[in-house]
Each structure stands twice: as structure tokens, then as C-alpha cells.
Design an enzyme around this catalytic site. Sequence first.
Site, PDB file in Angstrom:
ATOM      1  N   LYS A 177       0.986  -1.154  -0.009  1.00  0.00           N
ATOM      2  CA  LYS A 177      -0.224  -0.052   0.032  1.00  0.00           C
ATOM      3  C   LYS A 177       0.940   1.256  -0.046  1.00  0.00           C
ATOM      4  CE  LYS A 177      -3.493  -2.329   2.798  1.00  0.00           C
ATOM      5  NZ  LYS A 177      -4.381  -2.682   1.984  1.00  0.00           N
ATOM      6  N   GLU A 211     -12.722  -3.368   9.743  1.00  0.00           N
ATOM      7  CA  GLU A 211     -13.162  -3.837   8.722  1.00  0.00           C
ATOM      8  C   GLU A 211     -14.787  -3.878   8.634  1.00  0.00           C
ATOM      9  OE1 GLU A 211     -10.603  -6.562   6.168  1.00  0.00           O
ATOM     10  OE2 GLU A 211     -10.590  -7.325   8.068  1.00  0.00           O
ATOM     11  N   HIS A 235       0.265  -7.783   9.505  1.00  0.00           N
ATOM     12  CA  HIS A 235      -0.225  -6.379   9.041  1.00  0.00           C
ATOM     13  C   HIS A 235       0.307  -5.367  10.056  1.00  0.00           C
ATOM     14  CE1 HIS A 235      -1.714  -8.599   5.628  1.00  0.00           C
ATOM     15  NE2 HIS A 235      -2.822  -8.981   6.345  1.00  0.00           N
TER      16      HIS A 235
HETATM   17  C1  BG6 Z   1      -5.855 -10.226   4.851  1.00  0.00           C
HETATM   18  C2  BG6 Z   1      -6.696 -10.863   5.891  1.00  0.00           C
HETATM   19  O1  BG6 Z   1      -4.548 -10.634   5.056  1.00  0.00           O
HETATM   20  O2  BG6 Z   1      -5.975  -8.720   4.879  1.00  0.00           O
HETATM   21  C3  BG6 Z   1      -8.139 -10.600   5.727  1.00  0.00           C
HETATM   22  O3  BG6 Z   1      -6.621 -12.531   5.820  1.00  0.00           O
HETATM   23  C4  BG6 Z   1      -8.462  -9.121   5.612  1.00  0.00           C
HETATM   24  O4  BG6 Z   1      -9.025 -11.268   6.560  1.00  0.00           O
HETATM   25  C5  BG6 Z   1      -7.409  -8.251   4.641  1.00  0.00           C
HETATM   26  O5  BG6 Z   1      -9.604  -8.767   5.555  1.00  0.00           O
HETATM   27  C6  BG6 Z   1      -7.378  -6.866   4.890  1.00  0.00           C
HETATM   28  O6  BG6 Z   1      -6.754  -6.338   3.734  1.00  0.00           O
HETATM   29  P1  BG6 Z   1      -7.252  -4.986   3.328  1.00  0.00           P
HETATM   30  O7  BG6 Z   1      -6.059  -4.772   1.947  1.00  0.00           O
HETATM   31  O8  BG6 Z   1      -8.222  -5.186   2.439  1.00  0.00           O
HETATM   32  O9  BG6 Z   1      -7.204  -4.016   4.284  1.00  0.00           O
END
Ligand code: BG6
Length: 481
Positions: A177, A211, A235
Site C-alpha cells: 500500500k 473492517e 499487518h
Molecule cells: C488479509 C486478511 O490478510 O487482509 C483478511 O486475511 C483481511 O482477513 C485483509 O480482510 C485486509 O486487507 P485490506 O487490504 O483489505 O485491508
Amino acid sequence: MTAPAKADRAPPATIVIFGAMGDLARRLLAPAIVNLCRDGLVDRATTILGIGHGDGDDAALREALSEHVEDDACWREVRERISYLKGDFTDPAVFEALKARIEGAAVFYLATAPNFFGTIAERLGATGLLDEGDGFRRIVVEKPFGTDLPSAEQLDATLLAQAAESQIFRIDHFLGKETVQNIIVARFGNALVEATWNCRYVDHVQITAAETVTVGTRGKFYDATGALRDMVPNHLFQLLAMIGMEPPHTFEAEAIRNEKARLIAAICPPAPEDVVRGRYAAGRIGEEDVHAYRDEADVDADGDTETYVAMKLTVATRRWAGVPFYLRTGKAMRARDTEIVVQFKDPPMEVFRGSAIDRLPPNRLVIQIQPDEGISFSMAAKVPGPVVAVQPVTLDFHYRDHFELGKRTGYETLLYDVLIGDQTLYQRADQIEAAWAAVQPVLEAWGRGEGVVEDYPAGSDGPAAADALLARDGRKWHRIG
Ligand code: BG6
């Protein structure tokens, strides 16, 4: 990290995608490769060889990969260079067939279920496909990288028995990102920021990945995983590393990776009372009714998988002595919001003694990762008028106001970097293992049945215990969304 405007075309290679008919290849990899071609960053001799269990042929794979790409001249050119090989990822004959089809440089992208990662690497090694005699051979490993510390160590040992660390690219897609990459520039490219980036001035840091999506069709994977394993050691810790690392002595990959690894190794495992687990109950997100997690498909209704986790951590470095880092992530929440909030200490009040002002709003830097990428800084301003009154105002930078972001998947830079051999945005074995080590005590406590899972209504900001975690310290979460 690469600057597209100045970047050179990557050398040609065969991109072998294991799991080529799958969701990741269709939704993200194929569009990213086409975008790179459009930017002139992929050599015309680059080919894509997809491997999958299912029946199919070149035409079927081309069709599957066309699903999320714009049908233009670039795609039509890429399309011609796609071929398919049907086969079982565990069958040595498939790897012999693969060997016969590859000459020169190759990237092996493991877009498969994680239980195949080790076996595929072993088969690639045994067939000699990772020998770099006539061109580079690189292996890209997707997430999840293990499910705890022992399994991550085991996977690292398996990979490193077959290939050198310089050949192994462990993906964390958050590092693709733009806003995440911008953290390094925002920090080290701005004297004002870095000068105050320490425990003397920073009160605390909040890292949020909220989310609105539910687990949807991923029940089987998610129920065995949960929010902590899915989001935190990967993450969220990558974001934490970008925020907390010391300045690298150069912009080279290893210098940056060394500093990130040091920071992650300094994360102290949180105390049990500093971790909150939640699970969404029935509720409403926007206009949509959402049923409870326990009623999702492929989920154990009596299980204790968390869909939300919040924690308070400390980082044992001189820079961050005594500064709490609050992390939270959850599904089915009120709004989508990935952000980092750096809250500075209250300014001294001496100057305002005798005035009507009894408290000043603290400075706060908000790095908005998604949506509406940008950075905002809140500072105190005088309210116009004869009476001295202060109000917080924000200075806002939105990417969209200054740059053409275009339609990107977030995988373009990551794929380009594999082709040019830049590992800056990829995780090294020591980072991954240190991250798992920091959460391992929590996982073990949960394994013993500790760690109550508190329900929160879908469409809310998470469980009440998460608010209490900060309230205990006299603090509040930054508002989501
Ligand atoms: C993934 C997870 O690695 O990252 C998911 O397994 C999550 O559960 C996703 O929804 C979130 O990524 P982004 O880029 O949509 O924020």
C-alpha cells in the site's frame, strides 16, 4: 521501494503461479501484472505459467484471469503469454513437467492454501528448479506464514533448506500500500516529524485496522485462525515497525529490514489483562442486516474464535520507553478504517496561566492508510475574537488532491520488486519469527482456555472491554471512520 516514474523495465522471467485459477491470482495478481505492463515495467518476453489442480487449458486460464482486468491492448498482449499446467502440487511429475517448460529466470508464486507452501518449496528444490545457474529463481510465499512460532520456524527451516534468504520473498500485502510505504518518507524525510518522534513528545500510538466485511465465505479458514493470527503479527506489526523503527543508515533493503527486525524483536508480549477478544453478534452495518459470527457458514457455533482483538503493547527501545501502543482490528465493524494515530503529549500550560484556557488540545498526527489515503495533523488554533479561546483544527493532506493514484491492486510494487530482486517490502525470517514470538504467550494462554470472548454487535466499534482498556489509562480510541 521503487519510484515508478524513474523505474527501469524489469528483466524477463517466467512467472509461475501455483493456484493460478484461485481468487488471489484472478483478483490481484493478473490485474497487477497488466498494470505493470501498462507502465512499461514488465519485459515483453515475460510469460505467465499457471498451475492448478483443476481441469483446464491455456484458454480456460486466460479466461479466468481476464475477470478483473480491463480488456485493452495491454491485456491482450499479456493474455497471449499465459499458459496452463494442470497438476497436483504434491506430485513430483508436475515439477518435472514444469522444469521442461522453464528456461532462464523464474518466479514461483505460491498463491495456494498454506499447507502446500513447504511441500512446493521442497519439490521445487528437489527438481533443481531453485538453482540459479541460468537466471534468478525466486519464490514468493503468501500469508499466512505459519500459525504460531513453532510452525513459522518450521516453514522457515523448510524454505531455507531449499533456497537462500535472498531468493525468498515473504509477502505482507500491507507493505504494497502506497500510504504504508509513505510512512518512511513522512518520518525520515521531514525534519519536524522525526525530531518529535520519541517518548519525550509522544504520549501514545494507536494502530487500527477496522473492517466492515464479515468472514463471508472464508469461514473455514477464519474459524481456525481468528483476528489475532490473521492481522496482528503480520499487518499490524508491520505498521508498528514502520512507525517505530530507527532510521536506517541507507535506503537499501537490508538496512531497512535490519531496523524493522530490531523493532519487532523489541515488542514486549502483552500482559493477559492488556488483550481484549471480541466476536460479532447480529447487527446492522449501514443498510444491511448482518447475522452473528456463530451463524456464519463453516464456523463452529460453540467455538471461541475472535473476530476482533485489541491490545496494549510496549516496545523496549530507548526511543519508545514507556509509550503505550494500542492496536485493534476487527471484522463487521461500523466503518472501514485503517489508520495510525500518533498522539503527542499535552503542551505545557505555563504560558496560558491566568487566561481562560485550562486545557490545550494535544497535537495528533493521523496517518490514514485506507480509505481516503492521507495524513492529517491536528493543532491548537485561537478562536477569532477578543476572548482567548483555543480550538483544535486539522491540517489535511489527501493523496487524491495531489497525485493520480489510478486503479491499483496494491500488488504492482510487490511484483515488480520480486522481478528486480528488491526485498525491502518483503519480510525476512527473523522479522516473522520475532512477530510470532511476541504473540505466542497470548496464543498459549488462549489455548489453555483463557481469554474471554466478548460479543459486540455487528456495525459497532467493537466490544466495550476495548474502550475500557484505554479508559484505564485515561485515554480514548480515535473515532473510526
Ligand atoms: C488479509 C486478511 O490478510 O487482509 C483478511 O486475511 C483481511 O482477513 C485483509 O480482510 C485486509 O486487507 P485490506 O487490504 O483489505 O485491508
